[in-house]
Scaffold this motif. Sequence first.
Motif: not given
Length: 121
Positions: A1-11, A14-26
């Motif tokens: 089963q193909v999986r998508l895995v997101e990470s990096g969220g949070g609180l 306003p005006g701040g920054s976040l970097r999200l990541s997504c991992a999946a199969s080659a």
Amino acid sequence: QVRLVESGGGLVQPGGSLRLSCAASARIFSTNAMGWYRQAPGNQRELVARITLDGRTNYADSVKGRFTISRDNAKNTMFLQMNSLKPEDTAVYYCNALTIFTGDYRPKLAWGQGTQVTVSS
């Protein structure tokens, strides 16, 4: 089963920054355009950024100039750099491979669990 895995969220304030990541199969990364979606409570899921296999990008007007999508095909990972965050960016963010149907980009795979982004003071 193909999986998508997101990470990096949070609180973040306003005006701040976040970097999200997504991992999946080659196999997924090597053959598909990819995109970041978000869904706020009571709203439909919307595509906010997409990137083709050769790195061409496109953004929703609501995030243009603040968000940057990128991909590292060698590591099978996609990123979303989010700067100048606003309360209206609060949502669960999801990644997916994309397919084109009747001229529109559509999600191709089952959704992952997403990552929550909350922008609040």
